[in-house]
Motif scaffolding. Structure first.
Motif, PDB file in Angstrom:
ATOM      1  N   MET A   1      16.594 -40.790 -11.544  1.00 44.58           N
ATOM      2  CA  MET A   1      17.425 -42.187 -10.914  1.00 44.58           C
ATOM      3  C   MET A   1      17.018 -43.449 -11.645  1.00 44.58           C
ATOM      4  O   MET A   1      15.885 -43.693 -12.050  1.00 44.58           O
ATOM      5  N   PRO A   2      18.108 -44.221 -12.055  1.00 48.02           N
ATOM      6  CA  PRO A   2      17.776 -45.476 -12.961  1.00 48.02           C
ATOM      7  C   PRO A   2      17.099 -46.345 -11.790  1.00 48.02           C
ATOM      8  O   PRO A   2      17.124 -46.361 -10.689  1.00 48.02           O
ATOM      9  N   PRO A   3      16.328 -47.449 -12.382  1.00 51.82           N
ATOM     10  CA  PRO A   3      15.731 -48.373 -11.555  1.00 51.82           C
ATOM     11  C   PRO A   3      16.755 -49.227 -10.718  1.00 51.82           C
ATOM     12  O   PRO A   3      17.930 -49.321 -10.987  1.00 51.82           O
ATOM     13  N   ILE A   4      16.492 -49.804  -9.345  1.00 54.50           N
ATOM     14  CA  ILE A   4      17.035 -50.418  -8.723  1.00 54.50           C
ATOM     15  C   ILE A   4      18.024 -51.523  -9.285  1.00 54.50           C
ATOM     16  O   ILE A   4      19.009 -51.851  -9.064  1.00 54.50           O
ATOM     17  N   THR A   5      16.899 -52.276 -10.264  1.00 53.44           N
ATOM     18  CA  THR A   5      17.560 -53.392 -10.909  1.00 53.44           C
ATOM     19  C   THR A   5      18.650 -53.383 -11.916  1.00 53.44           C
ATOM     20  O   THR A   5      19.911 -53.891 -11.876  1.00 53.44           O
ATOM     21  N   GLU A   6      18.699 -51.840 -12.353  1.00 58.24           N
ATOM     22  CA  GLU A   6      19.777 -51.493 -13.340  1.00 58.24           C
ATOM     23  C   GLU A   6      20.973 -50.925 -12.469  1.00 58.24           C
ATOM     24  O   GLU A   6      22.278 -51.346 -13.015  1.00 58.24           O
ATOM     25  N   VAL A   7      20.792 -50.318 -11.485  1.00 62.91           N
ATOM     26  CA  VAL A   7      22.037 -50.275 -10.394  1.00 62.91           C
ATOM     27  C   VAL A   7      22.490 -51.427  -9.833  1.00 62.91           C
ATOM     28  O   VAL A   7      23.917 -51.537  -9.732  1.00 62.91           O
ATOM     29  N   LEU A   8      21.772 -52.522  -9.706  1.00 67.73           N
ATOM     30  CA  LEU A   8      22.343 -53.788  -9.343  1.00 67.73           C
ATOM     31  C   LEU A   8      23.129 -54.216 -10.278  1.00 67.73           C
ATOM     32  O   LEU A   8      24.340 -55.033  -9.989  1.00 67.73           O
ATOM     33  N   GLN A   9      22.605 -54.342 -11.602  1.00 63.56           N
ATOM     34  CA  GLN A   9      23.383 -55.077 -12.583  1.00 63.56           C
ATOM     35  C   GLN A   9      24.576 -54.254 -12.804  1.00 63.56           C
ATOM     36  O   GLN A   9      25.474 -55.074 -13.358  1.00 63.56           O
ATOM     37  N   LEU A  10      24.628 -53.017 -12.599  1.00 63.53           N
ATOM     38  CA  LEU A  10      25.791 -52.101 -12.847  1.00 63.53           C
ATOM     39  C   LEU A  10      26.798 -52.621 -11.790  1.00 63.53           C
ATOM     40  O   LEU A  10      27.883 -52.736 -12.251  1.00 63.53           O
ATOM     41  N   VAL A  11      26.305 -52.747 -10.608  1.00 65.02           N
ATOM     42  CA  VAL A  11      27.377 -53.019  -9.643  1.00 65.02           C
ATOM     43  C   VAL A  11      27.934 -54.608 -10.088  1.00 65.02           C
ATOM     44  O   VAL A  11      29.252 -54.620  -9.882  1.00 65.02           O
ATOM     45  N   VAL A  12      27.247 -55.455 -10.127  1.00 64.68           N
ATOM     46  CA  VAL A  12      27.686 -56.861 -10.546  1.00 64.68           C
ATOM     47  C   VAL A  12      28.773 -56.732 -11.797  1.00 64.68           C
ATOM     48  O   VAL A  12      29.588 -57.514 -11.717  1.00 64.68           O
ATOM     49  N   LEU A  13      28.541 -55.800 -12.614  1.00 63.58           N
ATOM     50  CA  LEU A  13      29.059 -55.662 -14.035  1.00 63.58           C
ATOM     51  C   LEU A  13      30.506 -55.187 -13.560  1.00 63.58           C
ATOM     52  O   LEU A  13      31.588 -55.437 -14.098  1.00 63.58           O
ATOM     53  N   LEU A  14      30.477 -54.125 -12.833  1.00 63.05           N
ATOM     54  CA  LEU A  14      31.754 -53.610 -12.167  1.00 63.05           C
ATOM     55  C   LEU A  14      32.643 -54.608 -11.452  1.00 63.05           C
ATOM     56  O   LEU A  14      33.805 -54.454 -11.543  1.00 63.05           O
ATOM     57  N   ILE A  15      31.920 -55.304 -10.725  1.00 62.03           N
ATOM     58  CA  ILE A  15      32.503 -56.289  -9.875  1.00 62.03           C
ATOM     59  C   ILE A  15      33.471 -57.376 -10.641  1.00 62.03           C
ATOM     60  O   ILE A  15      34.544 -57.693 -10.549  1.00 62.03           O
ATOM     61  N   LEU A  16      32.701 -57.819 -11.589  1.00 65.05           N
ATOM     62  CA  LEU A  16      33.282 -58.785 -12.508  1.00 65.05           C
ATOM     63  C   LEU A  16      34.589 -58.141 -13.458  1.00 65.05           C
ATOM     64  O   LEU A  16      35.273 -58.851 -13.686  1.00 65.05           O
ATOM     65  N   ALA A  17      34.128 -56.938 -13.713  1.00 66.98           N
ATOM     66  CA  ALA A  17      35.187 -56.249 -14.516  1.00 66.98           C
ATOM     67  C   ALA A  17      36.417 -56.111 -13.795  1.00 66.98           C
ATOM     68  O   ALA A  17      37.465 -56.174 -14.026  1.00 66.98           O
ATOM     69  N   GLY A  18      36.276 -55.941 -12.303  1.00 65.83           N
ATOM     70  CA  GLY A  18      37.362 -55.773 -11.624  1.00 65.83           C
ATOM     71  C   GLY A  18      38.110 -57.056 -11.398  1.00 65.83           C
ATOM     72  O   GLY A  18      39.343 -57.164 -11.367  1.00 65.83           O
ATOM     73  N   GLY A  19      37.522 -57.860 -11.369  1.00 65.75           N
ATOM     74  CA  GLY A  19      38.065 -59.442 -11.223  1.00 65.75           C
ATOM     75  C   GLY A  19      38.998 -59.783 -12.452  1.00 65.75           C
ATOM     76  O   GLY A  19      40.091 -60.165 -12.381  1.00 65.75           O
ATOM     77  N   VAL A  20      38.377 -59.503 -13.599  1.00 63.85           N
ATOM     78  CA  VAL A  20      38.921 -59.950 -14.955  1.00 63.85           C
ATOM     79  C   VAL A  20      40.169 -58.921 -15.005  1.00 63.85           C
ATOM     80  O   VAL A  20      41.278 -59.261 -15.686  1.00 63.85           O
ATOM     81  N   ALA A  21      40.131 -57.378 -14.585  1.00 63.22           N
ATOM     82  CA  ALA A  21      40.990 -56.541 -14.722  1.00 63.22           C
ATOM     83  C   ALA A  21      42.239 -56.973 -13.910  1.00 63.22           C
ATOM     84  O   ALA A  21      43.433 -57.030 -14.247  1.00 63.22           O
ATOM     85  N   GLY A  22      41.941 -57.440 -12.630  1.00 58.94           N
ATOM     86  CA  GLY A  22      42.941 -57.640 -11.844  1.00 58.94           C
ATOM     87  C   GLY A  22      43.836 -58.843 -12.357  1.00 58.94           C
ATOM     88  O   GLY A  22      44.950 -59.038 -12.053  1.00 58.94           O
ATOM     89  N   PHE A  23      43.115 -59.963 -12.842  1.00 59.69           N
ATOM     90  CA  PHE A  23      43.846 -61.087 -13.223  1.00 59.69           C
ATOM     91  C   PHE A  23      44.495 -60.708 -14.299  1.00 59.69           C
ATOM     92  O   PHE A  23      45.664 -61.443 -14.522  1.00 59.69           O
ATOM     93  N   LEU A  24      44.236 -59.899 -15.201  1.00 57.32           N
ATOM     94  CA  LEU A  24      44.969 -59.617 -16.676  1.00 57.32           C
ATOM     95  C   LEU A  24      46.137 -58.848 -16.079  1.00 57.32           C
ATOM     96  O   LEU A  24      47.187 -58.842 -16.771  1.00 57.32           O
ATOM     97  N   ALA A  25      45.771 -58.185 -15.103  1.00 59.25           N
ATOM     98  CA  ALA A  25      47.113 -57.188 -14.615  1.00 59.25           C
ATOM     99  C   ALA A  25      48.373 -58.260 -14.171  1.00 59.25           C
ATOM    100  O   ALA A  25      49.376 -57.922 -14.644  1.00 59.25           O
ATOM    101  N   GLY A  26      47.961 -59.271 -13.683  1.00 59.88           N
ATOM    102  CA  GLY A  26      48.915 -60.297 -13.286  1.00 59.88           C
ATOM    103  C   GLY A  26      49.380 -61.251 -14.199  1.00 59.88           C
ATOM    104  O   GLY A  26      50.754 -61.372 -14.418  1.00 59.88           O
ATOM    105  N   LEU A  27      48.551 -61.594 -14.919  1.00 58.59           N
ATOM    106  CA  LEU A  27      48.773 -62.456 -16.286  1.00 58.59           C
ATOM    107  C   LEU A  27      49.757 -61.880 -17.303  1.00 58.59           C
ATOM    108  O   LEU A  27      50.876 -62.432 -17.914  1.00 58.59           O
TER     109      LEU A  27
END
Length: 273
Positions: free
Chosen positions: A1-27
């Motif tokens: 299991m990866p450290p909890i800090t790496e998991v949290l960083q991963l979740v934040v990265l995925l959330i940011l990627a989701g926001g960018v992907a959604g904006f690009l989809a509309g743009l």
């Protein structure tokens, strides 16, 4: 299991990627796969997913997310009357056919060849979009008739499915080369994304069924944990991108799309090193 800090960083990265992907989809009328695939690759590497199935999992998961993202973007553009529904009706078989073929080809085509070809194509298209007089580049005054149009739709579905994108990158270029306004191309591309993603979901589930090394909560080459995390964000943000697209001139939209394509090209060239 990866450290909890790496998991949290991963979740934040995925959330940011989701926001960018959604904006690009509309743009730009794209499904956001060009953003999500590299993020997923790092995420699944951190989770210890076998490299033998990692890239297929990234592509399959990205295409599953493209369905609601493209649908949300399509609805926003359709309400503005910008979608060319006649093109989508004529591609209702052609584009899904190419997308289904991609799920078979991806199992045999060398990955480096596909990445190299796409890097070169996006580089050339990006430079075209940035060139101020690119609006004068035309292959015709209007879209070709069948069977040429059918073949172009199949090719767009095939190439897009191979690399996990929703077809906006290729369809935007195709339509503008045939004298269609950039806004109409962007709006129509959101519908093309739906035609590509729906059949590839079935194909990627079938292609990866029972494969060893897949992470938990995966069905074939689709990881539903990532899908459920990203989809709400992309659907929320996509209308903002569509609103921004209609606030820009054709030239401004072309320049932004060109810079986006050059970024994609650089990423693929880097992957070949």
């Amino acid at each position: 299991m990866p450290p909890i800090t790496e998991v949290l960083q991963l979740v934040v990265l995925l959330i940011l990627a989701g926001g960018v992907a959604g904006f690009l989809a509309g743009l730009f009328g794209i499904g956001g796969g060009a953003v999500l695939v590299p993020v997923f690759y790092q995420a699944f590497a951190l989770a210890g997913v076998d490299e033998a199935v990692r890239m297929q999992l990234c592509v399959g998961t990205s295409l599953a997310i493209i369905v609601p993202t493209s649908l949300r973007s399509f609805q926003a553009h359709y309400r503005r009357g910008a979608v060319d529904m006649s093109v989508l009706r004529r591609w209702v078989v052609a584009v899904p056919l190419g997308a289904v073929l991609s799920t078979f080809v991806i199992a045999y085509a060398p990955a480096d060849v596909l990445k190299g070809a796409f890097a070169v194509i996006t580089l050339l298209i990006g430079l075209k979009m940035l060139y101020r007089k690119s609006s004068q580049w035309r292959l015709g005054n209007d879209l070709p008739k069948n069977p040429a149009l059918f073949g172009c739709g199949t090719l767009i579905g095939l190439l897009s499915g191979l690399i996990g994108i929703g077809g906006g990158t290729l369809n935007n270029t195709f339509m503008t080369l045939y004298n269609r306004p950039m806004h109409q191309a962007v709006a129509t591309s959101s519908g093309v994304g739906i035609l590509i993603a729906l059949p590839t979901i079935v194909g990627n589930i079938w292609g990866g069924w029972g494969r060893a090394g897949l992470p938990p909560l995966s069905t074939g080459f689709i990881n539903w944990a990532a899908v459920l995390l990203i989809i709400p964000i992309t659907m929320l943000v996509a209308p903002l991108g569509a609103k921004a697209a209609h606030a820009l001139t054709n030239r401004q939209l072309s320049v932004l799309f060109g810079l986006f394509l050059l970024t994609i090209s650089a990423r693929f060239f880097y992957a070949l090193m």
